[in-house]
Design an enzyme around this catalytic site. Structure first.
Site, PDB file in Angstrom:
ATOM      1  N   SER A   1     -13.369  -5.350   2.029  1.00 30.10           N
ATOM      2  CA  SER A   1     -14.393  -4.811   1.124  1.00 30.10           C
ATOM      3  C   SER A   1     -15.794  -5.253   1.547  1.00 30.10           C
ATOM      4  CB  SER A   1     -14.113  -5.231  -0.323  1.00 30.10           C
ATOM      5  OG  SER A   1     -12.929  -4.656  -0.801  1.00 30.10           O
TER       6      SER A   1
ATOM      7  N   TYR B   1       0.848  -1.184   0.000  1.00 29.94           N
ATOM      8  CA  TYR B   1       0.000   0.000   0.000  1.00 29.94           C
ATOM      9  C   TYR B   1       0.884   1.234   0.000  1.00 29.94           C
ATOM     10  CZ  TYR B   1      -3.681  -3.265   1.528  1.00 29.94           C
ATOM     11  OH  TYR B   1      -4.566  -4.316   1.646  1.00 29.94           O
TER      12      TYR B   1
ATOM     13  N   LEU C   1     -18.240  -3.564   2.187  1.00 30.77           N
ATOM     14  CA  LEU C   1     -19.248  -2.688   1.595  1.00 30.77           C
ATOM     15  C   LEU C   1     -19.219  -2.756   0.075  1.00 30.77           C
ATOM     16  CD1 LEU C   1     -18.873   0.372   3.993  1.00 30.77           C
ATOM     17  CD2 LEU C   1     -20.568  -1.448   4.048  1.00 30.77           C
ATOM     18  N   GLY C   2     -18.567  -3.778  -0.448  1.00 34.00           N
ATOM     19  CA  GLY C   2     -18.584  -3.984  -1.894  1.00 34.00           C
ATOM     20  C   GLY C   2     -17.862  -2.924  -2.690  1.00 34.00           C
TER      21      GLY C   2
END
Length: 345
Positions: free
Chosen positions: A214, A67, A216-217
Site C-alpha cells: 500500500s 487472495y 500509495l495509501g
C-alpha cells in the site's frame, strides 16, 4: 505530467536480506486482480498485465493464498506457464490467514504451515516458492515454532527465502535468531510512517529487506476527494471526520508533484524509493496504464529539500485516523508466547 514509462524501461535491482535475494526495485502487488477491490478482473487481461510487468523489468510478483481465496495464486500460476516468465521472476506468496464461516482466522502451527505451502506450490504450479511470508503472526504459537517449520521447508527445497508481514520488532528478532529473515512486508507510505520509529531500524540493524505494501495509501495518492470502493469507507482514514483533514495533506503533495511535472502517485512512490536501497514497494493495479505510470516513478530524482518538504507535510502525527478499523493482527499487536510454553498437540 511526467510521461508514463514504456514497457522497455530499465528497472534497477535491490537486495533483500543477506542470503542472495535480488529483485526489481519495484514489484507488483497482485491482490486486486482477484480480491477485495470489487469483482475479479478478466483473467486474460490480468495475465497480460503480469506479462507486461515482467517485460518492463519488474521481477517481484506478490500474492497470497487468501487472495480469492486461492484465485490469485491460480492466476499467477497460469501467467507463469508462458515462455520464460517463471525464470525471470521472484515469486512471493503468503500463508497464515484463512477464511472460516466468513471470518478471518490466523494459524502458524507446523502442520498448517506445511499444508499451506503444499497448497500454494500446487496452485502456482512451481516446485519452489522464492519468498514465503507469514502473512500475519499467530499469537498462539511461539514465532520460533513457525519459523522452524519454514526452515525445514527451505532445507527441503520447497522455499528459498523466508519473510514476515506486520511483525513487531521483538517478533522479527526472535524469528531471525532461528533462521535468516530476508524481508519484512509492512505498510509504509507517505500516509503510514509509524513503522519508521522501531520496525524499520530493526530490519536495518539485522540486514533484513523491506517490502512496502500500500505505498500509495490505498488510493490516497490518486483520488483522495473522489469516490472510493465501499471497503475503503470502513477505514478510519477515509471517514468524513478524517478525510477532510487528510485531503489538505494530499492537496499540498499534489501541488508539489505538479511543480515537479509528475503525478502525486509517482511523487509518493519516488519518496519511498529514496528511503533506501533495501526497500521495494509493491503497488498494485489492474490497468497497464497505471502500471506504466508507477514504474515511471523510478526515474524521478528528489532532492534532500524535496524529501524534507514532503515529510513535513505528512509526518506520522499529521495523518488523521488509523489505517485499519481494528489494529489487531498488525505489528502493534502480534507478540507470541515464549518457546518454553509450546506443547504441540
Amino acid at each position: 505530467m511526467a510521461p508514463a514509462a514504456p514497457a522497455t524501461a530499465a528497472v534497477r535491482r535491490v537486495k533483500l536480506g543477506s542470503q542472495g535475494l535480488e529483485v526489481s526495485a519495484q514489484g507488483l502487488g497482485c491482490m486486486g486482480m482477484s480480491a477485495f477491490h470489487g469483482p475479479s478482473k478478466p483473467e486474460a487481461d490480468m495475465v497480460a498485465l503480469i506479462h507486461h510487468a515482467v517485460a518492463a523489468g519488474v521481477t517481484l510478483l506478490d500474492t497470497a493464498d487468501i487472495y480469492g481465496p486461492h484465485a490469485n495464486e491460480a492466476l499467477l500460476g497460469k501467467a507463469l506457464q508462458v515462455g520464460s516468465v517463471r525464470d525471470n521472476v521472484a515469486l512471493a506468496t503468503k500463508f497464515g490467514k484463512f477464511l472460516a464461516d466468513g471470518k478471518v482466522g490466523i494459524r502458524g502451527d507446523p502442520a498448517y504451515v506445511r499444508a499451506a505451502c503444499e497448497g500454494s506450490l500446487q496452485r502456482l504450479g512451481v516446485d519452489c516458492i522464492d519468498l514465503y511470508y507469514q502473512h500475519r503472526v499467530d499469537k498462539k504459537v511461539p514465532i520460533e515454532v513457525t519459523i522452524d517449520e519454514l526452515k525445514k521447508l527451505v532445507e527441503e527445497g520447497k522455499v528459498k527465502y523466508i519473510g514476515l508481514c506486520e511483525a513487531s520488532a521483538s517478533t522479527i528478532r526472535r524469528a531471525h535468531a532461528v533462521h535468516p529473515i530476508n524481508a519484512v512486508q509492512l505498510e509504509w507510505s507517505l500516509w503510514s510512517r509509524d513503522v519508521e520509529e522501531d520496525i524499520i531500524p530493526t530490519c536495518r540493524e539485522l540486514g533484513i529487506g523491506i517490502v512496502a505494501y500500500s505505498p500509495l495509501g490505498r488510493g490516497f495518492s490518486y483520488r483522495v476527494k473522489s469516490c472510493y470502493h465501499m471497503w475503503s469507507l470502513n477505514l478510519p482514514r477515509f471517514q468524513p471526520e478524517n478525510l477532510e483533514k487528510n485531503a489538505k495533506i494530499f492537496d499540498r503533495v499534489n501541488a508539489m508533484a505538479m511543480r515537479k511535472g509528475c503525478t502525486a502517485a509517482q511523487f509518493a512512490l519516488a519518496w519511498i524509493h529514496h528511503k533506501g536501497d533495501d526497500v521495494c514497494p509493491i503497488p498494485g493495479t489492474t490497468k497497464i496504464e497505471n502500471f506504466d505510470q508507477n514504474v515511471g516513478a523510478l526515474s524521478l530524482e528528489l532532492t534532500r529539500d524535496e524529501m524534507a518538504e514532503l515529510e513535513s507535510y505528512a509526518a506520522a502525527a499529521d495523518v488523521h485516523g488509523d489505517r485499519y478499523a481494528q489494529m489487531a493482527n498488525t505489528w502493534k499487536d502480534c507478540e507470541t508466547p515464549p518457546l518454553s510454553s509450546w506443547k504441540e498437540e
